[in-house]
Enzyme design. Structure first.
Site, PDB file in Angstrom:
ATOM      1  N   GLU A  50      28.703  17.354  73.025  1.00 39.82           N
ATOM      2  CA  GLU A  50      29.420  18.287  73.896  1.00 39.82           C
ATOM      3  C   GLU A  50      28.567  18.704  75.095  1.00 39.82           C
ATOM      4  O   GLU A  50      29.095  18.961  76.182  1.00 39.82           O
ATOM      5  CB  GLU A  50      29.862  19.532  73.126  1.00 39.82           C
ATOM      6  CG  GLU A  50      30.977  19.280  72.117  1.00 39.82           C
ATOM      7  CD  GLU A  50      30.460  18.874  70.749  1.00 39.82           C
ATOM      8  OE1 GLU A  50      29.234  18.620  70.603  1.00 39.82           O
ATOM      9  OE2 GLU A  50      31.273  18.817  69.807  1.00 39.82           O
ATOM     10  N   PHE A 112      36.498  27.969  58.774  1.00 38.39           N
ATOM     11  CA  PHE A 112      35.693  26.766  58.993  1.00 38.39           C
ATOM     12  C   PHE A 112      35.564  26.478  60.488  1.00 38.39           C
ATOM     13  O   PHE A 112      36.551  26.479  61.212  1.00 38.39           O
ATOM     14  CB  PHE A 112      36.337  25.565  58.281  1.00 38.39           C
ATOM     15  CG  PHE A 112      35.577  24.286  58.527  1.00 38.39           C
ATOM     16  CD1 PHE A 112      34.268  24.131  58.072  1.00 38.39           C
ATOM     17  CD2 PHE A 112      36.157  23.232  59.223  1.00 38.39           C
ATOM     18  CE1 PHE A 112      33.558  22.962  58.307  1.00 38.39           C
ATOM     19  CE2 PHE A 112      35.456  22.062  59.464  1.00 38.39           C
ATOM     20  CZ  PHE A 112      34.154  21.929  59.005  1.00 38.39           C
ATOM     21  N   GLN A 113      34.375  26.246  60.933  1.00 36.34           N
ATOM     22  CA  GLN A 113      34.048  25.994  62.344  1.00 36.34           C
ATOM     23  C   GLN A 113      34.524  27.111  63.267  1.00 36.34           C
ATOM     24  O   GLN A 113      34.929  26.864  64.393  1.00 36.34           O
ATOM     25  CB  GLN A 113      34.608  24.637  62.800  1.00 36.34           C
ATOM     26  CG  GLN A 113      33.899  23.460  62.128  1.00 36.34           C
ATOM     27  CD  GLN A 113      34.160  22.122  62.806  1.00 36.34           C
ATOM     28  OE1 GLN A 113      35.235  21.894  63.329  1.00 36.34           O
ATOM     29  NE2 GLN A 113      33.170  21.245  62.774  1.00 36.34           N
ATOM     30  N   LYS A 162      44.180  26.655  67.852  1.00 35.56           N
ATOM     31  CA  LYS A 162      44.898  25.415  67.526  1.00 35.56           C
ATOM     32  C   LYS A 162      46.417  25.603  67.603  1.00 35.56           C
ATOM     33  O   LYS A 162      47.120  24.741  68.142  1.00 35.56           O
ATOM     34  CB  LYS A 162      44.490  25.001  66.103  1.00 35.56           C
ATOM     35  CG  LYS A 162      44.818  23.586  65.747  1.00 35.56           C
ATOM     36  CD  LYS A 162      44.209  23.257  64.383  1.00 35.56           C
ATOM     37  CE  LYS A 162      44.572  21.841  63.974  1.00 35.56           C
ATOM     38  NZ  LYS A 162      44.030  21.519  62.636  1.00 35.56           N
ATOM     39  N   MET A 474       5.438  18.765  83.309  1.00 32.47           N
ATOM     40  CA  MET A 474       5.328  20.025  84.040  1.00 32.47           C
ATOM     41  C   MET A 474       4.694  21.105  83.178  1.00 32.47           C
ATOM     42  O   MET A 474       3.854  21.873  83.640  1.00 32.47           O
ATOM     43  CB  MET A 474       6.706  20.482  84.535  1.00 32.47           C
ATOM     44  CG  MET A 474       6.646  21.680  85.456  1.00 32.47           C
ATOM     45  SD  MET A 474       5.629  21.401  86.917  1.00 32.47           S
ATOM     46  CE  MET A 474       6.878  20.908  88.113  1.00 32.47           C
TER      47      MET A 474
END
Lengths: 575, 173
Positions: A50, A112-113, A162, A474
């Site tokens: 993502e 969930f999630q 959803k 760096m």
């Protein structure tokens, strides 16, 4: 038109003139992805993470000026999007992030999630929405798009449960909407503009300082015209690289921590700075108390909150960079402003000449400057340079010259390692005609190397140039200079064979160890019409200089060896 | 413009109490956004009141905070920038009516203490809203200085509980 909530999002994206979206599916965005499967007017590019989708949307936006769209599922999908969203927030890049969310009945139940993405995204977006009623979607979508690209652009997030995606709604997409609490002031106040013009005419040592706002508002022509009208030297920040043709005799390059000596000289000695669309980031100002000690500052910005935030402005002007500069040009014409050939311009010019060092180093291991030297000679005219974050980014900023806006894409504010490759992929999607070159370090590339699969699979051939020194260069440089050479956690050691890695993903790669091989490598890369990676072994001991030490003054840059002449000249010409 | 609050809250040199008054859209998340502007910079809201206005969908928020002029100016700009804020202003106390309600439960077991407290309440135009066996609840309205002064007076009797609503304000014509 009766359509689903998911379809409504796609319709809105198309009506905004956007051709691509970048995403990664999951359980809570299944109804939306079901609509994507049936969609023919829009290309969905599947990234491999993502974060890649978010940066690709940023690359798309930065290369095209259009809003970039990225999609993820709920929970981990959304949290993975936060880095690019924060990146877009700090660089004022218009992106729309859409996250799936658990069904409305389950919100707040630790389903969930489930993660509170509305809460998580809030402080890193210009604005965000949680849609609980699908009927509000057309209005919210219009508002979201409008917010991304108007005023000071920025990321907007929509959390889309959803069941909202699958709900059937009446879709009437408004042409425009009024947002009561959001009315950006576009035109500068005429009196302020008149005062600015008078200050410019009366200044002895004027300087233009352009920031990313020049790119967002397409003010590059006006900015150049202003510099030419007054024969006034100009500097542009990393975010505004290309807002003025860098081959222009009046352009002095980038100022700040890893900028050019001449640019910092001009800032520290100017008696008037006209700053447009910049926010005086600490990387530009150095120690703010010592920034531009002689200068009055005219600060033009569309965001009132930027005026006086970091540096006090003598004359603040709220407005769109392009419109204000247009009005300012008209006012200067009225005042008969003429280019004067003053001592200031002569001195700046002389220092600029001294600042043009020879950086075609012959040494092996290769020094980064040499790669950029070769790239400058052989990159096609329509190239877009994208960078990761680190030494290579600062070397590239310093040594690559670009001649127009949206040709140098870099993570400026957030400094996100792993930005470059996915952003390059997004830029290539927006500008398939352009040669897109990701300038990368070995550390940054490993954060997102899986996106090579995206480039190959979605046929978005980009050129990856890996500055490989087996270190986080760096950070190592700071440890070397400011932490007694205690190299803690910066040695990468045995990195993968990047050539083989590119091949494993279905691309082509070449390893370069000597300066003489660079040119041929690039020529091959630019001819190839597939993912091409150049792994270039560079000298880990070669530091990125000159440099303003952290917390130091712009007047006290640590010079590189090549700076000897310019330092002498600057001392001689100090005001 | 800003008043030093008995020097108590002005814990950093030059910091004063400011009253910020805002009109905001009445939606979920607005409070979190506004709180974020403060917490991000490590600033505390001393008091906050929220309520509906006569315009449907628009709420009034009044926040007090301590800071200096530069900090508060930046805060006001950041608050104004939020899409859901309609108007933000710093309240000028001399041109506004500023009020707070306090409910205070005072220890008052005997006739002497009760009559003395009643006497103070009368002077401050406070109301006795509940009397129990060993305590009474007093309601007092006023600006914070008046409330502070009243509380100082009754403190020796023993304050068992104190609830203050936080300031709310309205500009005079």
């Amino acid at each position: 038109m009766k359509i689903s909530g998911g379809k409504a999002v796609l319709e809105a994206v198309k009506r905004e003139g956007i051709g691509h979206m970048f995403g990664f599916p999951g359980g809570a965005v299944l109804p939306f992805y079901d609509e994507i499967a049936a969609e023919t007017g829009l290309v969905h590019i599947l990234t491999r993470h993502e974060q890649g989708a978010g940066h690709a949307a940023e690359g798309y936006a930065r290369a095209s000026g259009k809003t970039g769209v990225c999609v993820s599922t709920s929970g981990p999908g959304g949290t993975n999007l936060t880095t690019p969203v924060a990146d877009a927030f700090l660089d004022s890049i218009p992106i729309l992030a859409i996250t799936g969310q658990v069904v409305t009945d389950l919100i707040g139940n630790d389903a969930f999630q489930e993660a509170d993405l509305f809460g998580i995204m809030m402080p890193i977006t210009k604005h965000n929405f949680k849609v609980l009623d699908a009927n509000e979607l057309p209005h919210i979508l219009k508002m979201a798009f409008k917010l991304t690209h108007t005023g000071r652009p920025g990321p907007v997030h929509i959390d889309l449960p959803k069941d909202v995606q699958s709900a059937i709604i009446d879709f009437n997409y408004p042409d425009d909407i009024v947002i009561p609490g959001y009315q950006p002031n576009l035109r500068g106040h005429p009196n302020q503009i008149k005062r600015a013009a008078e200050m410019l005419v009366n200044a002895e040592r004027p300087l233009l300082l352009g920031g990313g706002g020049l790119i967002s508002s397409s003010a590059h022509q006006e900015f150049t015209a202003l510099a030419e009208m007054l024969a006034c030297p100009a500097v542009t920040t990393l975010m505004a690289k290309g807002a003025m043709d860098e081959n222009h005799p009046l352009h002095l390059g980038q100022p700040g921590m890893h900028g050019r000596q001449v640019a910092n000289y001009a800032i520290q000695n100017a008696d008037l700075i006209l700053a447009v669309g910049c926010r005086f980031d600490d990387r530009i100002t150095g120690k703010v108390q010592t920034f531009a000690p002689h200068a009055k500052i005219i600060h033009i910005d569309i965001d009132t909150a930027e005026l006086g935030k970091n540096v006090a402005a003598t004359l603040p002007i709220v407005g769109d960079a392009r419109l204000v500069l247009q009005d300012l040009l008209a006012m200067l014409k009225k005042l008969n402003a003429k280019a004067a050939d003053t001592e200031w311009k002569k001195r700046v010019h002389a220092i600029k000449e001294a600042c043009n060092c020879n950086y075609a180093y012959e040494e092996t291991p290769i020094r980064p400057e040499r790669i950029l030297y070769e790239l400058g000679l052989c990159a096609p005219k329509n190239s877009i340079f994208v960078t990761e974050v680190g030494q290579h980014q600062m070397f590239a900023m310093h040594f690559i010259k670009v001649d127009g806006p949206r040709k140098y894409i870099s993570s400026g504010g957030l400094g996100t390692m792993g930005f470059g490759l996915p952003a390059a992929i997004g830029a290539k999607a927006a500008r398939p005609d352009a040669t897109v070159i990701d300038i990368s370090g070995d550390g940054s590339l490993l954060m997102v190397n899986q996106e090579m699969a995206t480039a190959v699979e979605s046929n978005l051939p980009v050129v990856i140039t890996v500055f490989n020194n087996s270190w986080l260069g760096m950070v190592r440089q700071w440890q070397k200079m400011f932490f007694g050479k205690r190299y803690s956690g910066t040695h990468l050691g045995q990195s993968p064979d990047f050539v083989k890695l590119a091949e494993a993903y279905g691309g082509e790669g070449v390893r370069i160890e000597k300066p003489g091989e660079i040119k041929e490598g690039f020529e091959r890369a630019f001819k190839a019409n597939h993912l091409f990676l150049l792994e270039i072994d560079i000298d880990p001991e070669w530091d990125c200089l000159p440099m303003v030490p952290p917390g130091g003054s712009n007047s006290g840059m640590i010079p590189s060896k090549a700076c000897t002449n310019v330092v002498k000249k600057m001392h001689e010409y100090k005001y | 413009m800003a008043t030093e609050r008995n020097g108590k809250e002005a814990n950093q040199i030059g910091h004063k109490l400011y009253i910020i008054s805002m009109l905001v859209e009445d939606r979920f998340g607005v409070l979190q956004r506004i709180a974020g502007v403060f917490s991000r910079r490590g600033f505390n809201m001393d008091t906050i009141t929220v309520g509906k206005t006569h315009t449907p969908g628009v709420s009034r928020m009044t926040i007090t905070t301590t800071g200096n002029e530069k900090i508060v100016e930046q805060m006001v700009k950041q608050l104004s920038k939020l899409v859901e804020t309609l108007k933000v202003s710093v309240v000028n106390e001399t041109e506004s009516v500023v009020r707070e309600i306090a409910l205070v439960k005072v220890h008052s077991p005997d006739f002497v203490s009760r009559s003395e407290i009643l006497n103070y309440a009368g002077i401050f135009r406070a109301k006795i809203v509940n009397v129990g066996k060993s305590s009474m609840i007093i309601e007092i309205t006023g600006d914070y200085e008046k409330i502070d002064a009243f509380l100082d007076l009754i403190k020796p009797f023993g304050i068992k509980e104190l609830v203050r609503t936080g300031l709310t304000a309205m500009m005079r014509e």
